[in-house]
Design a protein around this motif. Structure first.
Motif, short mmCIF file in Angstrom:
data_model
loop_
_atom_site.label_atom_id
_atom_site.label_comp_id
_atom_site.label_asym_id
_atom_site.label_seq_id
_atom_site.Cartn_x
_atom_site.Cartn_y
_atom_site.Cartn_z
N ALA A 44 -14.81 -29.11 -46.18
CA ALA A 44 -15.36 -29.33 -44.84
C ALA A 44 -16.78 -28.79 -44.75
O ALA A 44 -17.11 -27.75 -45.33
CB ALA A 44 -14.49 -28.66 -43.78
N THR A 45 -17.62 -29.50 -44.03
CA THR A 45 -18.98 -29.03 -43.78
C THR A 45 -19.21 -28.72 -42.30
O THR A 45 -20.27 -28.22 -41.94
CB THR A 45 -20.02 -30.09 -44.23
N GLY A 46 -18.21 -29.01 -41.47
CA GLY A 46 -18.32 -28.72 -40.05
C GLY A 46 -16.94 -28.62 -39.44
O GLY A 46 -15.93 -28.92 -40.09
N THR A 47 -16.89 -28.24 -38.17
CA THR A 47 -15.61 -28.14 -37.48
C THR A 47 -15.76 -28.40 -35.99
O THR A 47 -16.76 -28.02 -35.37
CB THR A 47 -14.95 -26.77 -37.68
N LEU A 48 -14.76 -29.05 -35.44
CA LEU A 48 -14.60 -29.11 -33.99
C LEU A 48 -14.02 -27.78 -33.52
O LEU A 48 -13.28 -27.13 -34.25
CB LEU A 48 -13.66 -30.24 -33.59
N ARG A 57 -19.74 -17.84 -40.46
CA ARG A 57 -19.49 -17.10 -41.70
C ARG A 57 -19.30 -18.04 -42.89
O ARG A 57 -19.71 -17.74 -44.00
CB ARG A 57 -18.22 -16.25 -41.58
N ALA A 58 -18.66 -19.17 -42.63
CA ALA A 58 -18.34 -20.11 -43.69
C ALA A 58 -19.38 -21.22 -43.82
O ALA A 58 -19.16 -22.18 -44.56
CB ALA A 58 -16.96 -20.71 -43.43
N ASP A 59 -20.49 -21.08 -43.10
CA ASP A 59 -21.56 -22.09 -43.13
C ASP A 59 -21.08 -23.46 -42.69
O ASP A 59 -21.47 -24.49 -43.26
CB ASP A 59 -22.19 -22.17 -44.52
N LEU A 60 -20.21 -23.51 -41.69
CA LEU A 60 -19.74 -24.76 -41.13
C LEU A 60 -20.55 -25.11 -39.88
O LEU A 60 -20.76 -24.25 -39.02
CB LEU A 60 -18.26 -24.67 -40.75
N GLU A 61 -20.97 -26.35 -39.77
CA GLU A 61 -21.61 -26.82 -38.54
C GLU A 61 -20.56 -26.86 -37.43
O GLU A 61 -19.37 -27.09 -37.71
CB GLU A 61 -22.19 -28.21 -38.78
N THR A 62 -20.97 -26.65 -36.20
CA THR A 62 -19.99 -26.55 -35.11
C THR A 62 -20.29 -27.52 -33.97
O THR A 62 -21.45 -27.72 -33.59
CB THR A 62 -19.96 -25.13 -34.53
N ILE A 63 -19.22 -28.09 -33.43
CA ILE A 63 -19.26 -28.85 -32.18
C ILE A 63 -18.20 -28.27 -31.27
O ILE A 63 -17.01 -28.30 -31.60
CB ILE A 63 -18.97 -30.35 -32.40
N VAL A 64 -18.61 -27.74 -30.13
CA VAL A 64 -17.67 -27.22 -29.14
C VAL A 64 -17.45 -28.28 -28.07
O VAL A 64 -18.40 -28.76 -27.45
CB VAL A 64 -18.18 -25.92 -28.50
N CYS A 65 -16.20 -28.65 -27.86
CA CYS A 65 -15.86 -29.66 -26.86
C CYS A 65 -15.67 -29.01 -25.49
O CYS A 65 -15.24 -27.85 -25.39
CB CYS A 65 -14.58 -30.38 -27.26
N ALA A 68 -22.68 -24.09 -24.53
CA ALA A 68 -24.00 -24.04 -25.18
C ALA A 68 -24.50 -22.60 -25.27
O ALA A 68 -25.21 -22.24 -26.22
CB ALA A 68 -24.99 -24.90 -24.42
N ALA A 69 -24.12 -21.77 -24.30
CA ALA A 69 -24.58 -20.38 -24.29
C ALA A 69 -23.98 -19.57 -25.44
O ALA A 69 -24.50 -18.49 -25.77
CB ALA A 69 -24.22 -19.73 -22.96
N LEU A 70 -22.92 -20.08 -26.06
CA LEU A 70 -22.28 -19.37 -27.17
C LEU A 70 -22.96 -19.64 -28.51
O LEU A 70 -22.59 -19.05 -29.52
CB LEU A 70 -20.80 -19.74 -27.24
N GLY A 71 -23.90 -20.57 -28.52
CA GLY A 71 -24.69 -20.80 -29.73
C GLY A 71 -24.11 -21.73 -30.77
O GLY A 71 -24.37 -21.54 -31.96
N PRO A 72 -23.36 -22.79 -30.38
CA PRO A 72 -22.92 -23.74 -31.40
C PRO A 72 -24.08 -24.65 -31.81
O PRO A 72 -25.14 -24.64 -31.19
CB PRO A 72 -21.85 -24.55 -30.65
N ASP A 73 -23.87 -25.44 -32.83
CA ASP A 73 -24.88 -26.43 -33.21
C ASP A 73 -24.92 -27.58 -32.19
O ASP A 73 -25.99 -28.09 -31.87
CB ASP A 73 -24.58 -27.00 -34.60
N SER A 74 -23.75 -27.96 -31.71
CA SER A 74 -23.65 -29.07 -30.76
C SER A 74 -22.50 -28.82 -29.79
O SER A 74 -21.62 -27.99 -30.05
CB SER A 74 -23.37 -30.40 -31.50
N VAL A 75 -22.53 -29.57 -28.71
CA VAL A 75 -21.42 -29.60 -27.76
C VAL A 75 -21.04 -31.06 -27.54
O VAL A 75 -21.85 -31.96 -27.77
CB VAL A 75 -21.78 -28.93 -26.42
N ALA A 76 -19.81 -31.30 -27.11
CA ALA A 76 -19.36 -32.66 -26.84
C ALA A 76 -18.67 -32.69 -25.49
O ALA A 76 -17.73 -31.93 -25.26
CB ALA A 76 -18.41 -33.15 -27.93
N VAL A 77 -19.15 -33.55 -24.60
CA VAL A 77 -18.53 -33.67 -23.29
C VAL A 77 -17.46 -34.76 -23.35
O VAL A 77 -17.72 -35.88 -23.76
CB VAL A 77 -19.57 -33.97 -22.18
#
Length: 215
Positions: free
Chosen positions: A78-82, A104-112, A123-132
């Motif tokens: 994996a290179t990222g995670t939801l 820690r694991a160098d995974l890209e992040t999307i927070v839904c 967004a305030a938590l610092g993910p790479d992306s968010v998804a509405v």
């Protein structure tokens, strides 16, 4: 535009979908990724397609039976995670912990998140992306970009007000290329979808239709 296909726990062939996604991505130049079940991460990653976890737990190495360790997801390819999908909601502190674990694991992040207010908090938590993703539209085939486009534009504004570096994806009901273009026109930098591809009779054709306007 980034197209992320979440296979959820649908009874599809994850490798076949991944192979189709890899072919379509290579042929069109559009970034396409697949998020399979954790047990299928390695097999999907072996196809060469960009591979994402559906979730990582807010834990480190230790006594955490049943958790999805971020490092294990990364080791599997994996290179990222939801994080915080509407079908796997977390408390705010656990969302933060899962982002830390992914970092820690160098995974890209999307927070839904469900709505623009939650998008701002995420967004305030610092993910790479968010998804509405309004939960009531998930799996309906009615995209939020058409049902209520203000949700998308308000989410883009909410994220930008907190951190302009956080990208915003649009989810819920995405199934066609027109839906992807509508999301892009509203300011989204990508789309998150599931059943439109995972439950399609011909996943490759569904993917080709999704990305055709972007190629």
């Amino acid at each position: 535009m980034f197209v992320l296909v979440n296979l959820k726990a649908y009874p599809c062939d994850p490798v076949a979908v991944a192979e189709a996604a890899q072919d379509v991505s290579e042929e069109t130049g559009v970034r396409v990724a697949i998020a399979p079940q954790a047990a299928h991460l390695s097999a999907v990653a072996d196809t060469g397609v960009e591979t994402w976890a559906q979730h990582v737990s807010p834990v480190e190495h230790g006594s955490h039976t049943g958790s999805t360790l971020a490092e294990a997801a990364a080791d599997a390819g994996a290179t990222g995670t939801l994080i915080n999908h509407s079908e796997n909601r977390l408390k705010l502190a656990d969302v933060d912990g899962s982002i830390d674990a992914a970092d820690r694991a160098d995974l890209e992040t999307i927070v839904c998140a469900n709505n623009p207010d939650q998008i701002g908090a995420a967004a305030a938590l610092g993910p790479d992306s968010v998804a509405v993703e309004p939960p009531e539209l998930i799996g309906t085939g009615t995209p939020v970009s058409k049902a209520d486009p203000d949700i998308v534009t308000d989410a883009v504004e909410a994220a930008a007000a907190v951190d302009e570096s956080v990208d915003v994806l649009c989810g819920a009901g995405i199934s066609t290329g027109d839906d992807v273009v509508s999301a892009q026109d509203l300011g989204a930098t990508g789309v998150l979808l599931a059943s439109g591809v995972a439950k399609a009779d011909d996943p490759r054709a569904a993917l080709e239709d999704l990305v055709e306007p972007l190629a």
